[in-house]
Design a protein around this motif. Structure first.
Motif, PDB file in Angstrom:
ATOM      1  N   ILE A  41      34.540  53.850 -29.823  1.00 35.15           N
ATOM      2  CA  ILE A  41      33.815  54.859 -30.602  1.00 35.15           C
ATOM      3  C   ILE A  41      32.912  55.724 -29.728  1.00 35.15           C
ATOM      4  O   ILE A  41      32.920  56.952 -29.824  1.00 35.15           O
ATOM      5  CB  ILE A  41      32.944  54.197 -31.701  1.00 35.15           C
ATOM      6  CG1 ILE A  41      33.772  53.267 -32.576  1.00 35.15           C
ATOM      7  CG2 ILE A  41      32.269  55.262 -32.557  1.00 35.15           C
ATOM      8  CD1 ILE A  41      32.943  52.448 -33.539  1.00 35.15           C
ATOM      9  N   HIS A  45      33.907  59.761 -29.174  1.00 36.99           N
ATOM     10  CA  HIS A  45      33.285  60.718 -30.099  1.00 36.99           C
ATOM     11  C   HIS A  45      32.865  62.006 -29.390  1.00 36.99           C
ATOM     12  O   HIS A  45      32.674  63.035 -30.033  1.00 36.99           O
ATOM     13  CB  HIS A  45      32.097  60.071 -30.823  1.00 36.99           C
ATOM     14  CG  HIS A  45      30.751  60.394 -30.231  1.00 36.99           C
ATOM     15  ND1 HIS A  45      30.251  59.753 -29.111  1.00 36.99           N
ATOM     16  CD2 HIS A  45      29.796  61.281 -30.602  1.00 36.99           C
ATOM     17  CE1 HIS A  45      29.061  60.222 -28.822  1.00 36.99           C
ATOM     18  NE2 HIS A  45      28.754  61.153 -29.703  1.00 36.99           N
ATOM     19  N   SER A 211      29.454  61.018 -36.354  1.00 42.39           N
ATOM     20  CA  SER A 211      29.808  62.258 -35.657  1.00 42.39           C
ATOM     21  C   SER A 211      31.324  62.405 -35.566  1.00 42.39           C
ATOM     22  O   SER A 211      31.875  63.489 -35.774  1.00 42.39           O
ATOM     23  CB  SER A 211      29.204  62.275 -34.250  1.00 42.39           C
ATOM     24  OG  SER A 211      27.791  62.278 -34.305  1.00 42.39           O
ATOM     25  N   MET A 212      32.006  61.302 -35.255  1.00 43.61           N
ATOM     26  CA  MET A 212      33.454  61.342 -35.141  1.00 43.61           C
ATOM     27  C   MET A 212      34.108  61.657 -36.484  1.00 43.61           C
ATOM     28  O   MET A 212      35.095  62.394 -36.549  1.00 43.61           O
ATOM     29  CB  MET A 212      33.983  59.998 -34.618  1.00 43.61           C
ATOM     30  CG  MET A 212      35.474  60.005 -34.306  1.00 43.61           C
ATOM     31  SD  MET A 212      36.078  58.403 -33.709  1.00 43.61           S
ATOM     32  CE  MET A 212      35.325  58.355 -32.089  1.00 43.61           C
ATOM     33  N   GLU A 215      33.799  65.322 -37.063  1.00 43.79           N
ATOM     34  CA  GLU A 215      34.785  66.004 -36.226  1.00 43.79           C
ATOM     35  C   GLU A 215      36.176  65.884 -36.842  1.00 43.79           C
ATOM     36  O   GLU A 215      36.950  66.851 -36.852  1.00 43.79           O
ATOM     37  CB  GLU A 215      34.768  65.399 -34.817  1.00 43.79           C
ATOM     38  CG  GLU A 215      33.487  65.668 -34.054  1.00 43.79           C
ATOM     39  CD  GLU A 215      33.348  64.800 -32.813  1.00 43.79           C
ATOM     40  OE1 GLU A 215      32.510  65.123 -31.965  1.00 43.79           O
ATOM     41  OE2 GLU A 215      34.069  63.785 -32.703  1.00 43.79           O
ATOM     42  N   LEU A 235      41.850  63.468 -29.218  1.00 39.31           N
ATOM     43  CA  LEU A 235      40.733  62.856 -28.491  1.00 39.31           C
ATOM     44  C   LEU A 235      41.165  62.041 -27.278  1.00 39.31           C
ATOM     45  O   LEU A 235      40.344  61.703 -26.415  1.00 39.31           O
ATOM     46  CB  LEU A 235      39.868  62.001 -29.422  1.00 39.31           C
ATOM     47  CG  LEU A 235      40.451  60.758 -30.108  1.00 39.31           C
ATOM     48  CD1 LEU A 235      40.487  59.558 -29.185  1.00 39.31           C
ATOM     49  CD2 LEU A 235      39.602  60.424 -31.335  1.00 39.31           C
ATOM     50  N   SER A 239      39.061  61.338 -23.442  1.00 39.37           N
ATOM     51  CA  SER A 239      38.591  59.955 -23.499  1.00 39.37           C
ATOM     52  C   SER A 239      39.089  59.191 -22.277  1.00 39.37           C
ATOM     53  O   SER A 239      38.329  58.490 -21.599  1.00 39.37           O
ATOM     54  CB  SER A 239      39.083  59.259 -24.778  1.00 39.37           C
ATOM     55  OG  SER A 239      38.502  59.822 -25.928  1.00 39.37           O
TER      56      SER A 239
END
Length: 290
Positions: A41, A45, A211-212, A215, A235, A239
């Motif tokens: 996570i 994020h 937040s994720m 998004e 993502l 990442s």
């Protein structure tokens, strides 16, 4: 997506209680939780920043965006090398505002908005740092000696805790009693945890996950099918780059630094990534709110 966030928060509370009652003082349990939450996570994020600015996914604008992003990281790195204590202060201040802003990601704060973000974020950050004061002082000792301030830790935490309840209570929000209860319970739990455990549970489940989800809602709004698959594909690249980059630096430094210095190095690396991320997320959340 509130369901996922609530599940995440319940998971965090369960992990906190497990640590307090069963795995107290277990470094292994702390590092397992820290690593899993950070990799699943925490870092991901911030891996979508290049898609959040308007038109950021267009090749020409994306290249400009990446240059700005790397420019901020580079400038902040130089500042860390020249003025580490000042850079630490900047990191803590902008992180406090960023955490507070993320705490109200689904709520519209009208009265003293920036002040509310800052005070609420400071409350949680102060509890994370001051409740495990000796560990925090040991981690930061190569930059600044905070042991002379140990007598001010309790009054700082109490003042910010009360202030956060006040600035939230004056807001005209639905079910405000639930929000106040959450702040009280979360503050108490964080106080009982060591610094790494407190940080990763708050950062992961009260900041990164909401937040994720915001998004996800924004980037998949026009997608009919396969939203989750598309989101993971989006993502994944940055990442993975972040995992590899941070991993290589920590691996190379492992032979020269002790555990506390390694933790400090990790947070410096996080601060370098966070500086441009906070700028992007502030623009994203402000536009989302308007």
């Amino acid at each position: 997506m509130n369901v996922i966030e609530n599940i995440g928060k319940i998971t965090a509370v369960v992990l906190a209680i497990l640590y307090i009652l069963v795995f107290n003082e277990s470094q292994t349990f702390q590092w397992i939780v820290f690593s899993v939450v950070l990799l699943s996570i925490g870092i991901p994020h911030g891996a979508l920043d290049h898609l959040l600015p308007e038109g950021g996914n267009k090749t020409k604008k994306l290249s400009i965006f990446i240059l700005k992003y790397l420019g901020i990281i580079g400038a902040y790195l130089i500042l860390w090398m020249i003025l580490p204590a000042f850079s630490l202060a900047i990191f803590l201040l902008i992180s406090a505002y960023h955490f507070g802003q993320g705490h109200f990601i689904h709520l519209k704060i009208v009265k003293y908005k920036q002040l509310t973000y800052f005070i609420v974020g400071c409350n949680f950050l102060a509890i994370i740092l001051f409740s495990d004061y000796i560990a925090t002082a040991t981690i930061l000792e190569s930059i600044i000696d905070i042991t002379p301030f140990i007598d001010y830790g309790s009054i700082t935490m109490i003042s910010l805790f009360v202030s956060s309840l006040i600035v939230v209570s004056i807001q005209n929000l639905n079910k405000i009693h639930l929000l106040l209860a959450e702040i009280i319970v979360l503050s108490f739990l964080l106080y009982l945890l060591p610094v790494l455990m407190a940080f990763i549970l708050y950062f992961g489940f009260w900041h990164a996950l909401p937040s994720m989800m915001a998004e996800f809602d924004s980037l998949t709004a026009n997608i009919q099918y396969g939203k989750i698959k598309k989101f993971i594909v989006q993502l994944a690249p940055f990442s993975i780059i972040s995992f590899i980059g941070i991993g290589i630096i920590l691996f190379l430094a492992n032979s020269y630094l002790n555990e506390e210095q390694m933790i400090l190095l990790f947070f410096i690396l996080v601060s370098l990534i966070s500086a441009p991320h906070i700028w992007v997320m502030n623009n994203f959340l402000e536009k989302r709110e308007s």
